[in-house]
Design a protein around this motif. Structure first.
Motif, PDB file in Angstrom:
ATOM      1  N   GLY A 490      42.757  43.640  28.972  1.00 43.28           N
ATOM      2  CA  GLY A 490      43.473  44.852  28.894  1.00 43.28           C
ATOM      3  C   GLY A 490      44.120  45.128  30.271  1.00 43.28           C
ATOM      4  O   GLY A 490      44.192  44.177  31.071  1.00 43.28           O
ATOM      5  N   PRO A 491      44.452  46.414  30.725  1.00 38.79           N
ATOM      6  CA  PRO A 491      45.135  46.581  32.035  1.00 38.79           C
ATOM      7  C   PRO A 491      44.125  46.553  33.064  1.00 38.79           C
ATOM      8  O   PRO A 491      42.905  46.644  32.910  1.00 38.79           O
ATOM      9  N   ALA A 492      44.730  45.662  34.037  1.00 38.47           N
ATOM     10  CA  ALA A 492      43.805  45.171  35.199  1.00 38.47           C
ATOM     11  C   ALA A 492      44.798  45.338  36.404  1.00 38.47           C
ATOM     12  O   ALA A 492      45.918  45.504  36.305  1.00 38.47           O
ATOM     13  N   THR A 493      44.149  45.432  37.759  1.00 45.37           N
ATOM     14  CA  THR A 493      44.722  45.516  38.872  1.00 45.37           C
ATOM     15  C   THR A 493      44.623  44.193  39.727  1.00 45.37           C
ATOM     16  O   THR A 493      43.401  43.934  39.808  1.00 45.37           O
ATOM     17  N   ARG A 511      51.676  35.489  40.708  1.00 51.47           N
ATOM     18  CA  ARG A 511      51.934  34.805  39.450  1.00 51.47           C
ATOM     19  C   ARG A 511      50.450  34.309  38.822  1.00 51.47           C
ATOM     20  O   ARG A 511      49.740  34.134  39.659  1.00 51.47           O
ATOM     21  N   VAL A 512      50.454  34.280  37.292  1.00 50.81           N
ATOM     22  CA  VAL A 512      49.552  34.084  36.704  1.00 50.81           C
ATOM     23  C   VAL A 512      49.620  32.727  36.062  1.00 50.81           C
ATOM     24  O   VAL A 512      50.700  32.717  35.112  1.00 50.81           O
ATOM     25  N   ASP A 513      48.821  31.731  36.044  1.00 57.38           N
ATOM     26  CA  ASP A 513      49.057  30.524  35.180  1.00 57.38           C
ATOM     27  C   ASP A 513      50.255  29.959  35.398  1.00 57.38           C
ATOM     28  O   ASP A 513      50.753  29.527  34.512  1.00 57.38           O
ATOM     29  N   ARG A 514      50.767  29.967  36.811  1.00 56.28           N
ATOM     30  CA  ARG A 514      52.021  29.159  37.240  1.00 56.28           C
ATOM     31  C   ARG A 514      53.101  29.644  36.467  1.00 56.28           C
ATOM     32  O   ARG A 514      54.105  28.965  36.183  1.00 56.28           O
ATOM     33  N   GLY A 515      52.897  31.151  36.047  1.00 55.94           N
ATOM     34  CA  GLY A 515      54.200  31.608  35.236  1.00 55.94           C
ATOM     35  C   GLY A 515      55.260  32.119  36.217  1.00 55.94           C
ATOM     36  O   GLY A 515      55.447  31.529  37.383  1.00 55.94           O
ATOM     37  N   GLN A 516      55.901  33.232  35.703  1.00 54.87           N
ATOM     38  CA  GLN A 516      57.147  33.788  36.662  1.00 54.87           C
ATOM     39  C   GLN A 516      56.469  34.618  37.785  1.00 54.87           C
ATOM     40  O   GLN A 516      55.452  35.212  37.787  1.00 54.87           O
ATOM     41  N   TRP A 517      57.103  34.338  39.152  1.00 52.41           N
ATOM     42  CA  TRP A 517      56.559  35.272  40.202  1.00 52.41           C
ATOM     43  C   TRP A 517      57.043  36.638  39.818  1.00 52.41           C
ATOM     44  O   TRP A 517      58.141  37.174  39.592  1.00 52.41           O
ATOM     45  N   ALA A 540      45.649  41.596  31.480  1.00 49.57           N
ATOM     46  CA  ALA A 540      44.892  40.702  31.240  1.00 49.57           C
ATOM     47  C   ALA A 540      44.631  40.165  29.909  1.00 49.57           C
ATOM     48  O   ALA A 540      44.085  41.122  29.092  1.00 49.57           O
ATOM     49  N   THR A 541      44.572  39.007  29.336  1.00 52.72           N
ATOM     50  CA  THR A 541      44.410  38.650  28.072  1.00 52.72           C
ATOM     51  C   THR A 541      43.243  37.687  28.059  1.00 52.72           C
ATOM     52  O   THR A 541      42.948  37.123  29.200  1.00 52.72           O
ATOM     53  N   PRO A 542      42.549  37.516  26.870  1.00 52.09           N
ATOM     54  CA  PRO A 542      41.307  36.584  26.814  1.00 52.09           C
ATOM     55  C   PRO A 542      41.613  35.299  27.352  1.00 52.09           C
ATOM     56  O   PRO A 542      42.369  34.746  26.988  1.00 52.09           O
ATOM     57  N   GLY A 543      40.425  34.721  27.897  1.00 49.77           N
ATOM     58  CA  GLY A 543      40.600  33.114  28.452  1.00 49.77           C
ATOM     59  C   GLY A 543      40.442  33.029  29.944  1.00 49.77           C
ATOM     60  O   GLY A 543      40.233  34.120  30.697  1.00 49.77           O
ATOM     61  N   GLU A 544      40.852  31.789  30.540  1.00 53.10           N
ATOM     62  CA  GLU A 544      40.658  31.706  31.860  1.00 53.10           C
ATOM     63  C   GLU A 544      41.952  31.589  32.600  1.00 53.10           C
ATOM     64  O   GLU A 544      42.911  31.033  31.933  1.00 53.10           O
ATOM     65  N   ALA A 571      45.805  27.344  59.075  1.00 58.49           N
ATOM     66  CA  ALA A 571      45.983  26.809  57.652  1.00 58.49           C
ATOM     67  C   ALA A 571      47.239  27.421  57.041  1.00 58.49           C
ATOM     68  O   ALA A 571      47.536  28.331  57.474  1.00 58.49           O
ATOM     69  N   SER A 572      47.457  26.619  56.222  1.00 63.62           N
ATOM     70  CA  SER A 572      48.632  27.193  55.358  1.00 63.62           C
ATOM     71  C   SER A 572      48.395  26.589  53.764  1.00 63.62           C
ATOM     72  O   SER A 572      47.562  25.942  53.302  1.00 63.62           O
ATOM     73  N   GLY A 573      49.200  27.366  52.831  1.00 64.39           N
ATOM     74  CA  GLY A 573      49.023  27.309  51.424  1.00 64.39           C
ATOM     75  C   GLY A 573      49.104  28.339  51.032  1.00 64.39           C
ATOM     76  O   GLY A 573      48.866  29.733  51.390  1.00 64.39           O
ATOM     77  N   TRP A 574      49.006  28.468  49.333  1.00 66.39           N
ATOM     78  CA  TRP A 574      48.789  29.914  48.711  1.00 66.39           C
ATOM     79  C   TRP A 574      47.378  30.017  48.158  1.00 66.39           C
ATOM     80  O   TRP A 574      46.854  28.916  47.845  1.00 66.39           O
ATOM     81  N   HIS A 575      46.870  31.292  48.256  1.00 61.71           N
ATOM     82  CA  HIS A 575      45.576  31.542  47.992  1.00 61.71           C
ATOM     83  C   HIS A 575      45.644  31.508  46.591  1.00 61.71           C
ATOM     84  O   HIS A 575      46.511  32.314  45.946  1.00 61.71           O
ATOM     85  N   ALA A 576      44.424  30.910  45.774  1.00 59.29           N
ATOM     86  CA  ALA A 576      44.493  31.162  44.409  1.00 59.29           C
ATOM     87  C   ALA A 576      43.177  31.588  43.985  1.00 59.29           C
ATOM     88  O   ALA A 576      42.180  31.371  44.626  1.00 59.29           O
ATOM     89  N   VAL A 577      42.848  32.424  43.097  1.00 61.98           N
ATOM     90  CA  VAL A 577      41.686  32.685  42.272  1.00 61.98           C
ATOM     91  C   VAL A 577      41.781  32.142  40.967  1.00 61.98           C
ATOM     92  O   VAL A 577      42.408  32.645  40.188  1.00 61.98           O
ATOM     93  N   THR A 578      40.431  31.891  40.512  1.00 62.31           N
ATOM     94  CA  THR A 578      40.449  31.781  38.806  1.00 62.31           C
ATOM     95  C   THR A 578      39.336  32.751  38.223  1.00 62.31           C
ATOM     96  O   THR A 578      38.301  32.991  39.026  1.00 62.31           O
ATOM     97  N   VAL A 579      39.654  33.236  37.188  1.00 66.68           N
ATOM     98  CA  VAL A 579      38.846  34.252  36.660  1.00 66.68           C
ATOM     99  C   VAL A 579      38.830  34.096  35.240  1.00 66.68           C
ATOM    100  O   VAL A 579      39.629  33.430  34.389  1.00 66.68           O
ATOM    101  N   GLN A 580      37.807  34.729  34.608  1.00 69.20           N
ATOM    102  CA  GLN A 580      37.493  34.794  33.166  1.00 69.20           C
ATOM    103  C   GLN A 580      37.779  36.186  32.482  1.00 69.20           C
ATOM    104  O   GLN A 580      37.240  37.180  33.210  1.00 69.20           O
ATOM    105  N   VAL A 581      38.668  36.165  31.304  1.00 70.40           N
ATOM    106  CA  VAL A 581      38.679  37.553  30.728  1.00 70.40           C
ATOM    107  C   VAL A 581      38.104  37.552  29.306  1.00 70.40           C
ATOM    108  O   VAL A 581      38.558  36.400  28.646  1.00 70.40           O
ATOM    109  N   ALA A 582      37.365  38.305  29.151  1.00 66.45           N
ATOM    110  CA  ALA A 582      36.825  38.502  27.721  1.00 66.45           C
ATOM    111  C   ALA A 582      37.189  39.649  26.952  1.00 66.45           C
ATOM    112  O   ALA A 582      37.454  40.630  27.696  1.00 66.45           O
TER     113      ALA A 582
END
Length: 582
Positions: A490-493, A511-517, A540-544, A571-582
């Protein structure tokens, strides 16, 4: 004992701390990076704990060797002393009295070793349980039962008989026969009793009948008291020593703290800022749960430095010396500094050790004298390009002159978030320079500035593999949701912070899952020298899912995707996190 004396002489003269400081200085940069990355702000506690563990292990070995060879134990303490003295006297600010805690500690340790050895050997046979009842053996000897039923021979009169060297005295056969009958009667009544070499009956028969060798007694008492190892006395002595050592350590640490802090911070009255900071914009803090607040509380502000023991500097004794490539060397007291026009500024500091998405960044409101004004009073020479600052513990830092003199709010800070500078963060005075990593700008407990050139002098970190220059790289971080977090569909921030001191953050994209920025909304900021909060809504949709962020600074530079470690220049690079949505 050494720590107790160090509480009077100075906390950094404690030999464990001095050895730890030397270890830090000699440790290769990759090992330091690993320690900071693995242990964070606890790296110093881990190092000191490791030194203490090694000392305890070596001390135990010395104790074991000393039981057989006391001289080895005393030699071990001498070696400890040599290492401690070398570590202490090679410190940049070492004085003649700084070796006293080490010498006293070694002397106390050697005395304690001797006392424990004497205590352990102080027991004699008189302390042992009474001997078992004796029984008569051949040739008029009396045997006493040991603790395991083994006979112990005690000569009653005359010299012991030599095998085959003398004939039996007259009447020996009759006495031997009587002894045999008496022994048989005793065995019938008492039954078979074990001896070390077999049954008592077998031993007696062998001895009296001459068949087989006579069993050697396990313990022979020769009339004197036999010294024994008294474990109980040793353990009580060790326990007493631990209590005394613990009390000395606690008292020493408290003495050091009192010496440094009593009537220091509490006695400082901060003057009003001649140039106060503007009020924070209403939208500077988005107030989203889990998002880093715009102003970092002092207790939560990161601390990364080389000081194993926080320098305790009395403001009444503090001075700042400015010398080198200047027309007029300057020396300021703390009172002199407070009389100067003070400026308030909101500045975000960042450590070069910070990994992408790491915690070593914080924002505060600082109060201090402008570095440029103080340096101008000394008359900087035109060809000078480096400010080599030194802290009270000997750390050095190289700051570009042009950065400090270009009009930004570079300060000799005396206050942080409205209160006198905390001791952990540099009390009484530290440097704050927007736009540079801390290792080339943010000297805490600063006491000396040499105006020089980069081609003539090197600061602490430069020969250890870090860049002489340290401009901050544009970075962004996801605070919400956290790595590995779980969300409801559902809706998330998604929210976080981005920074590009002294340039400013102009845009943040997610961006989420390498989609559009998608461009995030930005919070307000008081100027270009602070971090900036950002947030974006997400269905947010179910899944990782993997979430990434990148920022663009006010000059149009977007942070690179190419990852790089902190060394040698951030350091350089893009920060990324992986989450689970149920």
């Amino acid at each position: 004992m050494a720590q107790l004396v160090a509480g009077v002489v100075g906390p950094t003269t404690f030999p464990v701390v001095a050895v730890g400081d030397a270890t830090v200085d000699l440790t290769p940069a990759p090992v330091k990076d690993f320690a900071i990355r693995t242990f964070g702000e606890n790296d110093k506690a881990v190092l000191l704990g490791g030194v203490l563990v090694v000392l305890a292990a070596v001390a135990a070995l010395i104790g074991l060797l000393s039981r057989r060879l006391p001289a080895a134990g005393y030699l071990g303490f001498v070696l400890f002393g040599v290492i401690g003295v070398l570590a202490v006297v090679t410190r940049p600010d070492a004085g003649a009295l700084d070796v006293v805690p080490t010498v006293v500690g070694v002397a106390a340790g050697a005395w304690a070793l001797g006392w424990l050895l004497r205590r352990a050997a102080g027991g004699t046979a008189s302390h042992m349980p009474a001997a078992a009842p004796s029984e008569r053996g051949p040739h008029g000897a009396t045997y006493e039962r040991g603790s395991h039923g083994a006979p112990a021979e005690r000569a009653l009169s005359g010299a012991p008989q030599q095998d085959g060297a003398a004939q039996e005295p007259e009447g020996a056969d009759e006495r031997q026969g009587a002894d045999e009958r008496e022994g048989a009667e005793e065995r019938e009544g008492a039954g078979q009793r074990e001896t070390v070499g077999g049954s008592e009956g077998e031993a007696d028969a062998g001895a009296l009948g001459g068949r087989g060798a006579v069993e050697r007694p396990a313990v022979m008492r020769a009339g004197g008291e036999v010294a024994v190892f008294d474990r109980r006395r040793l353990l009580t002595g060790v326990a007493g020593g631990v209590v005394v050592a613990g009390a000395g350590a606690v008292l020493g640490s408290r003495l050091g703290a009192r010496q440094a802090v009593d009537a220091a911070r509490g006695g400082v009255t901060l003057p009003r800022a001649a140039t106060p900071a503007k009020p924070l914009p209403a939208g500077a803090d988005l107030r989203i749960g889990g998002l880093s607040p715009f102003v970092t509380p002092n207790k939560d502000f990161y601390r990364v430095d080389t000081a194993l023991v926080v320098p305790q500097v009395d403001p009444a004794e503090w001075t700042l010396r400015i010398h080198g490539m200047v027309d007029r060397p300057v020396e300021l007291t703390f009172a002199d500094l407070l009389k100067l026009p003070l400026t308030e500024a909101d500045v975000t500091l960042t450590c070069v050790s910070n990994e992408v998405g790491g915690p070593y960044v914080g924002n505060a409101r600082w109060l201090g004298a402008r570095m440029a004004d103080v340096l101008r009073s000394a008359g900087l020479r035109a060809d000078a390009d480096m400010l080599l600052s030194t802290s009270a513990d000997g750390f050095t830092c190289g700051t570009p002159v042009d950065v400090v003199m270009d009009g930004r709010d570079a300060l000799f800070a005396v206050a942080m978030n409205g209160e006198v500078l905390p001791v952990d963060h540099g009390f009484p005075v530290r440097q704050v320079v927007p736009g540079l990593y801390g290792y080339v700008s943010a000297t805490k407990w600063v006491v000396d500035i040499k105006v020089t050139r980069f081609d003539r002098d090197q600061a602490y970190w430069t020969p250890r593999g870090w860049s002489a220059m340290g401009p901050i790289k544009t970075q962004s971080r996801i605070d919400v949701p956290r790595q590995g977090g779980s969300l409801k569909a559902g809706p998330a921030t998604i929210a976080g912070v981005a920074w590009a001191q002294h340039t400013g953050v102009d845009a943040v994209e997610v961006r989420v899952d390498r989609g559009q920025w998608r461009e995030a909304r930005l919070a307000e900021v008081p100027g270009p020298d602070t971090w900036r909060q950002w947030a974006i809504d997400w269905a947010a949709t179910p899944g990782e899912h993997t979430i990434e962020v990148r920022a663009t600074d006010a000059s149009g530079r977007t942070q690179t995707e190419q990852p790089a470690p902190p060394a040698p220049d951030g350091a350089s690079g893009w920060h990324a996190v992986t989450v689970q949505v149920a």
